[in-house]
Write an enzyme that holds these catalytic residues in place. Structure first.
Site, PDB file in Angstrom:
ATOM      1  N   SER A 175       0.804  -1.223   0.000  1.00  0.00           N
ATOM      2  CA  SER A 175       0.000   0.000   0.000  1.00  0.00           C
ATOM      3  C   SER A 175       0.839   1.275   0.000  1.00  0.00           C
ATOM      4  O   SER A 175       0.468   2.265  -0.637  1.00  0.00           O
ATOM      5  CB  SER A 175      -0.971  -0.008   1.179  1.00  0.00           C
ATOM      6  OG  SER A 175      -0.294  -0.249   2.386  1.00  0.00           O
ATOM      7  N   CYS A 224      -7.250  -5.932  -0.769  1.00  0.00           N
ATOM      8  CA  CYS A 224      -6.066  -5.996   0.089  1.00  0.00           C
ATOM      9  C   CYS A 224      -5.402  -4.624   0.199  1.00  0.00           C
ATOM     10  O   CYS A 224      -5.969  -3.736   0.820  1.00  0.00           O
ATOM     11  CB  CYS A 224      -5.141  -7.100  -0.401  1.00  0.00           C
ATOM     12  SG  CYS A 224      -4.087  -7.719   0.902  1.00  0.00           S
ATOM     13  N   ARG A 278      -3.364  -2.578   9.030  1.00  0.00           N
ATOM     14  CA  ARG A 278      -2.502  -3.317   8.086  1.00  0.00           C
ATOM     15  C   ARG A 278      -1.992  -4.602   8.720  1.00  0.00           C
ATOM     16  O   ARG A 278      -1.800  -4.662   9.930  1.00  0.00           O
ATOM     17  CB  ARG A 278      -1.300  -2.459   7.680  1.00  0.00           C
ATOM     18  CG  ARG A 278      -1.641  -1.364   6.713  1.00  0.00           C
ATOM     19  CD  ARG A 278      -0.395  -0.593   6.326  1.00  0.00           C
ATOM     20  NE  ARG A 278       0.522  -1.392   5.525  1.00  0.00           N
ATOM     21  CZ  ARG A 278       1.752  -1.009   5.200  1.00  0.00           C
ATOM     22  NH1 ARG A 278       2.222   0.143   5.603  1.00  0.00           N
ATOM     23  NH2 ARG A 278       2.513  -1.792   4.466  1.00  0.00           N
ATOM     24  N   ILE A 286      -3.468 -12.667   2.051  1.00  0.00           N
ATOM     25  CA  ILE A 286      -1.997 -12.604   1.977  1.00  0.00           C
ATOM     26  C   ILE A 286      -1.531 -11.335   2.692  1.00  0.00           C
ATOM     27  O   ILE A 286      -1.770 -10.228   2.207  1.00  0.00           O
ATOM     28  CB  ILE A 286      -1.506 -12.583   0.514  1.00  0.00           C
ATOM     29  CG1 ILE A 286      -2.028 -13.813  -0.243  1.00  0.00           C
ATOM     30  CG2 ILE A 286       0.017 -12.537   0.459  1.00  0.00           C
ATOM     31  CD1 ILE A 286      -1.805 -13.765  -1.740  1.00  0.00           C
ATOM     32  N   ARG A 287      -0.908 -11.494   3.832  1.00  0.00           N
ATOM     33  CA  ARG A 287      -0.494 -10.331   4.661  1.00  0.00           C
ATOM     34  C   ARG A 287      -1.612  -9.288   4.662  1.00  0.00           C
ATOM     35  O   ARG A 287      -1.403  -8.098   4.409  1.00  0.00           O
ATOM     36  CB  ARG A 287       0.815  -9.725   4.147  1.00  0.00           C
ATOM     37  CG  ARG A 287       1.989 -10.700   4.217  1.00  0.00           C
ATOM     38  CD  ARG A 287       3.294 -10.043   3.852  1.00  0.00           C
ATOM     39  NE  ARG A 287       3.590  -8.970   4.755  1.00  0.00           N
ATOM     40  CZ  ARG A 287       4.058  -7.774   4.375  1.00  0.00           C
ATOM     41  NH1 ARG A 287       4.284  -7.511   3.120  1.00  0.00           N
ATOM     42  NH2 ARG A 287       4.323  -6.856   5.269  1.00  0.00           N
ATOM     43  N   HIS A 293      -8.216 -11.727  -1.715  1.00  0.00           N
ATOM     44  CA  HIS A 293      -7.820 -11.648  -3.135  1.00  0.00           C
ATOM     45  C   HIS A 293      -8.737 -12.457  -4.047  1.00  0.00           C
ATOM     46  O   HIS A 293      -8.399 -13.601  -4.402  1.00  0.00           O
ATOM     47  CB  HIS A 293      -6.386 -12.183  -3.282  1.00  0.00           C
ATOM     48  CG  HIS A 293      -5.348 -11.282  -2.709  1.00  0.00           C
ATOM     49  ND1 HIS A 293      -4.686 -10.320  -3.443  1.00  0.00           N
ATOM     50  CD2 HIS A 293      -4.869 -11.188  -1.450  1.00  0.00           C
ATOM     51  CE1 HIS A 293      -3.837  -9.676  -2.675  1.00  0.00           C
ATOM     52  NE2 HIS A 293      -3.926 -10.183  -1.458  1.00  0.00           N
ATOM     53  N   GLU A 343      -9.147 -12.134  -7.133  1.00  0.00           N
ATOM     54  CA  GLU A 343      -8.499 -12.348  -8.442  1.00  0.00           C
ATOM     55  C   GLU A 343      -7.704 -13.649  -8.449  1.00  0.00           C
ATOM     56  O   GLU A 343      -7.458 -14.223  -9.505  1.00  0.00           O
ATOM     57  CB  GLU A 343      -7.627 -11.144  -8.823  1.00  0.00           C
ATOM     58  CG  GLU A 343      -6.313 -10.976  -8.082  1.00  0.00           C
ATOM     59  CD  GLU A 343      -6.464 -10.502  -6.638  1.00  0.00           C
ATOM     60  OE1 GLU A 343      -7.598 -10.284  -6.176  1.00  0.00           O
ATOM     61  OE2 GLU A 343      -5.418 -10.377  -5.972  1.00  0.00           O
TER      62      GLU A 343
END
Ligand code: GLN
Length: 202
Positions: free
Chosen positions: A54, A88, A119, A146-147, A181, A183
């Site tokens: 980010s 995300c 975050r 993911i994180r 996610h 995608e």
């Protein structure tokens, strides 16, 4: 119809692939364009901000190129009530408020979703994981984190999905924010979240 994918950093190609496949499945004609520069988002009907880092994505979308920034183009699409999806890191950028990591890194946010994000909310033990969640309006979705950030405060938004104590998907009018996610699920053939998003456009 034209969908822009902010392509400065992160999982850009995966969103392009997922959106094209979702368009085909819905019988929508149009194009999906990844872009690194101002000038494309303003001519699109919808925009996707992918996951990635980010802090990096923020710097690049707020960078002035010939008097324009991608960030101001996204904000003006929102003002015209166009559809926007952030996943995300993209969710972090759409938020009104961030946590101390966002403040410490002086990350500029688009402030379009009335939420506060944290975050890397799921910690080291669970940096990446996949879990079934119930997504309002879609049903059970295998969500890949993911994180991932989490939504820790919600204002004037509709909550679409939760995982444990955290909200992980919200909608404010035509703006969608997801901590996971979709995608990547599209790589396994599941394009339902992208289809949900495309249906918001018109
Ligand atoms: N941890 C990243 C951040 O805070 C987001 C991770 C992702 O987009 N997969 O920017």
């Amino acid at each position: 119809m034209r969908v822009a994918v902010v392509g400065v950093q992160g999982d850009v190609e995966e969103h392009v692939f997922a959106t094209k496949l979702a368009m085909d499945r819905l019988g929508i004609e149009g194009e999906v364009v990844a872009t690194k520069k101002p000038g494309v988002v303003e001519k699109s009907d919808a925009v996707i901000i992918p996951g990635g880092e980010s802090t990096t994505i923020s710097k690049l979308i707020f960078r002035d190129v010939g008097g324009k920034t991608i960030a101001e183009e996204i904000i003006s699409l929102a003002e015209s009530d166009c559809a926007i999806m952030g996943t995300c890191a993209g969710l972090i950028l759409l938020s009104k408020r961030g946590d101390e990591q966002v403040e410490k890194t002086k990350t500029k946010l688009l402030e379009l979703l009335d939420i506060k994000v944290k975050r890397n909310a799921f910690g080291r033990q669970r940096e990446s994981f996949q879990v079934p969640i119930e997504f309002k309006g879609i049903g059970k979705v295998e969500a890949i984190f993911i994180r991932a950030p989490a939504i820790v405060e919600v204002g004037n938004v509709e909550v679409l999905a939760k995982f444990e104590n955290y909200v992980v998907a919200v909608r404010q009018k035509k703006i969608l924010g997801l901590a996971f996610h979709p995608e990547l699920s599209a790589e396994y053939g599941d394009t339902r979240v992208h289809e949900y998003f495309l249906k918001l456009i018109c």
